[in-house]
Design a protein around this motif. Structure first.
Motif, PDB file in Angstrom:
ATOM      1  N   LEU A 206       0.944  -1.157  -0.463  1.00  0.00           N
ATOM      2  CA  LEU A 206      -0.337  -0.204   0.169  1.00  0.00           C
ATOM      3  C   LEU A 206       0.349   1.412  -0.216  1.00  0.00           C
ATOM      4  O   LEU A 206       2.216   1.835   0.183  1.00  0.00           O
ATOM      5  CB  LEU A 206      -0.920  -0.217   1.711  1.00  0.00           C
ATOM      6  CG  LEU A 206      -1.958   1.310   1.689  1.00  0.00           C
ATOM      7  CD1 LEU A 206      -2.883   0.914   0.429  1.00  0.00           C
ATOM      8  CD2 LEU A 206      -2.522   1.235   2.812  1.00  0.00           C
ATOM      9  N   VAL A 207       0.823   1.605  -0.833  1.00  0.00           N
ATOM     10  CA  VAL A 207       1.757   3.316  -0.942  1.00  0.00           C
ATOM     11  C   VAL A 207       0.484   5.088  -1.183  1.00  0.00           C
ATOM     12  O   VAL A 207      -0.627   4.372  -0.920  1.00  0.00           O
ATOM     13  CB  VAL A 207       2.323   3.407  -1.879  1.00  0.00           C
ATOM     14  CG1 VAL A 207       3.604   2.611  -2.064  1.00  0.00           C
ATOM     15  CG2 VAL A 207       1.383   3.353  -3.394  1.00  0.00           C
ATOM     16  N   THR A 208       1.117   5.256  -0.719  1.00  0.00           N
ATOM     17  CA  THR A 208       0.568   7.080  -1.382  1.00  0.00           C
ATOM     18  C   THR A 208       1.557   7.709  -1.438  1.00  0.00           C
ATOM     19  O   THR A 208       2.399   7.977  -1.881  1.00  0.00           O
ATOM     20  CB  THR A 208       0.339   7.767   0.125  1.00  0.00           C
ATOM     21  OG1 THR A 208      -0.628   8.697   0.043  1.00  0.00           O
ATOM     22  CG2 THR A 208       1.758   8.193   0.906  1.00  0.00           C
ATOM     23  N   ALA A 209       1.296   8.494  -3.389  1.00  0.00           N
ATOM     24  CA  ALA A 209       2.278   9.656  -3.846  1.00  0.00           C
ATOM     25  C   ALA A 209       1.427  10.807  -2.816  1.00  0.00           C
ATOM     26  O   ALA A 209       0.639  11.380  -2.144  1.00  0.00           O
ATOM     27  CB  ALA A 209       0.841   9.451  -4.727  1.00  0.00           C
TER      28      ALA A 209
ATOM     29  N   GLU B 100       3.257  -2.237 -10.291  1.00  0.00           N
ATOM     30  CA  GLU B 100       4.444  -1.957 -10.836  1.00  0.00           C
ATOM     31  C   GLU B 100       5.453  -1.065 -10.511  1.00  0.00           C
ATOM     32  O   GLU B 100       5.165  -0.419 -10.808  1.00  0.00           O
ATOM     33  CB  GLU B 100       4.356  -2.652 -12.233  1.00  0.00           C
ATOM     34  CG  GLU B 100       4.904  -2.733 -13.418  1.00  0.00           C
ATOM     35  CD  GLU B 100       5.022  -2.745 -14.500  1.00  0.00           C
ATOM     36  OE1 GLU B 100       5.835  -2.974 -15.336  1.00  0.00           O
ATOM     37  OE2 GLU B 100       3.928  -2.618 -15.086  1.00  0.00           O
ATOM     38  N   ILE B 101       6.799  -2.278 -10.169  1.00  0.00           N
ATOM     39  CA  ILE B 101       7.921  -1.091 -10.414  1.00  0.00           C
ATOM     40  C   ILE B 101       8.527  -0.577 -11.673  1.00  0.00           C
ATOM     41  O   ILE B 101       9.276  -1.834 -11.720  1.00  0.00           O
ATOM     42  CB  ILE B 101       8.791  -0.651  -9.077  1.00  0.00           C
ATOM     43  CG1 ILE B 101       7.742  -0.962  -8.155  1.00  0.00           C
ATOM     44  CG2 ILE B 101       9.992  -0.637  -9.086  1.00  0.00           C
ATOM     45  CD1 ILE B 101       9.295  -1.603  -6.804  1.00  0.00           C
TER      46      ILE B 101
ATOM     47  N   VAL C 124       6.340   4.236 -11.233  1.00  0.00           N
ATOM     48  CA  VAL C 124       6.115   2.779 -10.427  1.00  0.00           C
ATOM     49  C   VAL C 124       4.179   2.972 -10.761  1.00  0.00           C
ATOM     50  O   VAL C 124       3.897   4.280 -11.370  1.00  0.00           O
ATOM     51  CB  VAL C 124       5.646   3.178  -8.929  1.00  0.00           C
ATOM     52  CG1 VAL C 124       7.218   2.715  -8.313  1.00  0.00           C
ATOM     53  CG2 VAL C 124       5.236   4.796  -8.745  1.00  0.00           C
ATOM     54  N   THR C 125       3.867   2.145 -10.711  1.00  0.00           N
ATOM     55  CA  THR C 125       2.046   2.078 -11.304  1.00  0.00           C
ATOM     56  C   THR C 125       1.273   1.466 -10.254  1.00  0.00           C
ATOM     57  O   THR C 125       1.802   1.239  -9.202  1.00  0.00           O
ATOM     58  CB  THR C 125       1.803   0.984 -12.509  1.00  0.00           C
ATOM     59  OG1 THR C 125       2.958   1.626 -13.808  1.00  0.00           O
ATOM     60  CG2 THR C 125       0.673   0.826 -13.166  1.00  0.00           C
TER      61      THR C 125
ATOM     62  N   VAL D 118       6.596   8.958 -10.589  1.00  0.00           N
ATOM     63  CA  VAL D 118       7.843   8.482 -10.441  1.00  0.00           C
ATOM     64  C   VAL D 118       8.465   7.821  -9.034  1.00  0.00           C
ATOM     65  O   VAL D 118       7.391   8.325  -7.990  1.00  0.00           O
ATOM     66  CB  VAL D 118       9.157  10.327 -10.854  1.00  0.00           C
ATOM     67  CG1 VAL D 118       9.160   9.838 -12.161  1.00  0.00           C
ATOM     68  CG2 VAL D 118       8.691  10.844 -10.025  1.00  0.00           C
ATOM     69  N   GLU D 119       9.187   7.137  -9.097  1.00  0.00           N
ATOM     70  CA  GLU D 119       8.952   6.458  -7.638  1.00  0.00           C
ATOM     71  C   GLU D 119       9.095   7.217  -6.507  1.00  0.00           C
ATOM     72  O   GLU D 119       8.932   6.896  -5.532  1.00  0.00           O
ATOM     73  CB  GLU D 119      10.709   5.947  -7.828  1.00  0.00           C
ATOM     74  CG  GLU D 119      11.152   4.304  -6.484  1.00  0.00           C
ATOM     75  CD  GLU D 119      12.422   4.156  -6.977  1.00  0.00           C
ATOM     76  OE1 GLU D 119      11.745   2.528  -7.095  1.00  0.00           O
ATOM     77  OE2 GLU D 119      13.611   4.078  -7.052  1.00  0.00           O
TER      78      GLU D 119
END
Length: 238
Positions: free
Chosen positions: A175-178, A192-193, A204-205, A218-219
Motif C-alpha cells: 500500500l502506498v500514497t503519492a 509495478e516498479i 511506478v504504477t 516517479v518512484e
C-alpha cells in the motif's frame, strides 16, 4: 535575515493561500528542508488556535504543543510529511498527511497513534561498529544493527524510545500514497516498479483503492504506508 516569505514562492505543499497577502512566515532551518511548513502557519492559519506570533510563543512556552513527542519552543520549526502534532491538554492529535494535490493537511488521530510516526528510508550507510544508519525523508537518522532495511522502505519509529516498531518494505503489492505530483494524496496498491537504467527515475504504477484508476508516477513521489492510514478519522493507528 528576514522572518518573512513571499506567498507566491512557497512550496506547493504548504497549506497557504498565495494571493491573499504578499508575505507569510518563513520556516527556520530544520527537518524536511524547504518543504517544511512553519509551525506558526499550522497553529494560526490552519487550526486557528492563535491569532499572532506572540500568542504562539506563549503557548509553546507552556510546553502545550508536542511534535513527534517532543515539546517545541520555536514557532518557526518546520513541520512536514508524517510528523505528529499533539495538543495533550486539548486531547487532540494530528498526523501531517498530503491531501489531493499534495498539499499538507492535518489528519485527526487518536492518542495511541500519536505515539509513533512513519518515516521513509531515503538512504543508508555503514557506520562505526558495523551498524547501519538509516536516513529518513525528514533528515533524521536511525541507527540499526540489522541490514534488513532498504532505500524506499518505510519504518515506524516510537516517539519516546526512538526505536523501530514496524517495517514496511518497498515492493510490488504494498500500500502506498503519492505525496507529490499530479496524483498527490492518492492511495493505492503498488502494481509495478519499472526500473529505469541510467540517471532517470524508476516509474511506478499504482492502482487506487477503489480500482477505478491506475496512474504512473516517479518512484520518489510514493511512500509505503500502513493500511491503518486509511482508517476512520480519530482511529488511525500506526
Amino acid at each position: 535575515m528576514s522572518n518573512h516569505q513571499k506567498r507566491l514562492s512557497v512550496p506547493k505543499s504548504w497549506p497557504v493561500e498565495r494571493k491573499t497577502d504578499t508575505f507569510t512566515v518563513k520556516a527556520r532551518a530544520g527537518p524536511h528542508g524547504e518543504d517544511g511548513v512553519p509551525l506558526l502557519i499550522l497553529l494560526r492559519d490552519v487550526l486557528g488556535y492563535v491569532d499572532s506570533r506572540k500568542e504562539a510563543r506563549y503557548a509553546l512556552s507552556q510546553d502545550a504543543i508536542l511534535v513527534n513527542g517532543d515539546p517545541i519552543n520555536d514557532e518557526g520549526r518546520p513541520i512536514g510529511m508524517f510528523d505528529i502534532v499533539a495538543f495533550p491538554q486539548r486531547e487532540e492529535y494530528y498526523r501531517v498527511f498530503p491531501d489531493e494535490g499534495g498539499r499538507l493537511s492535518l489528519t485527526p488521530i487518536d492518542a495511541d497513534a500519536a505515539g509513533s510516526r512513519l518515516g521513509k528510508v531515503a538512504g543508508k550507510r555503514q557506520v562505526q561498529g558495523g551498524n547501519t544508519q538509516l536516513s529518513l525523508h525528514d533528515g533524521t537518522n536511525v541507527v540499526v544493527d540489522s541490514d534488513e532495511y532498504s532505500t524506499n522502505d518505510s519504518i515506524v519509529v516510537d516517539n519516546e524510545t526512538k526505536e523501530i516498531v514496524a517495517h514496511f518494505p518497498y515492493e510490488e503489492g504494498e500500500l502506498v500514497t503519492a505525496v507529490r505530483g499530479n496524483h498527490g494524496g492518492k492511495i493505492g496498491s503498488l502494481e509495478e516498479i519499472e526500473v529505469t537504467y541510467g540517471s532517470g527515475s524508476n516509474i511506478v504504477t499504482v492502482e487506487t483503492l477503489d480500482g477505478e484508476e491506475t496512474f504512473e508516477t516517479v518512484e520518489e513521489y510514493v511512500v509505503v504506508i500502513d493500511e491503518n492510514f486509511i482508517g476512520d478519522e480519530g482511529g488511525d493507528d500506526e
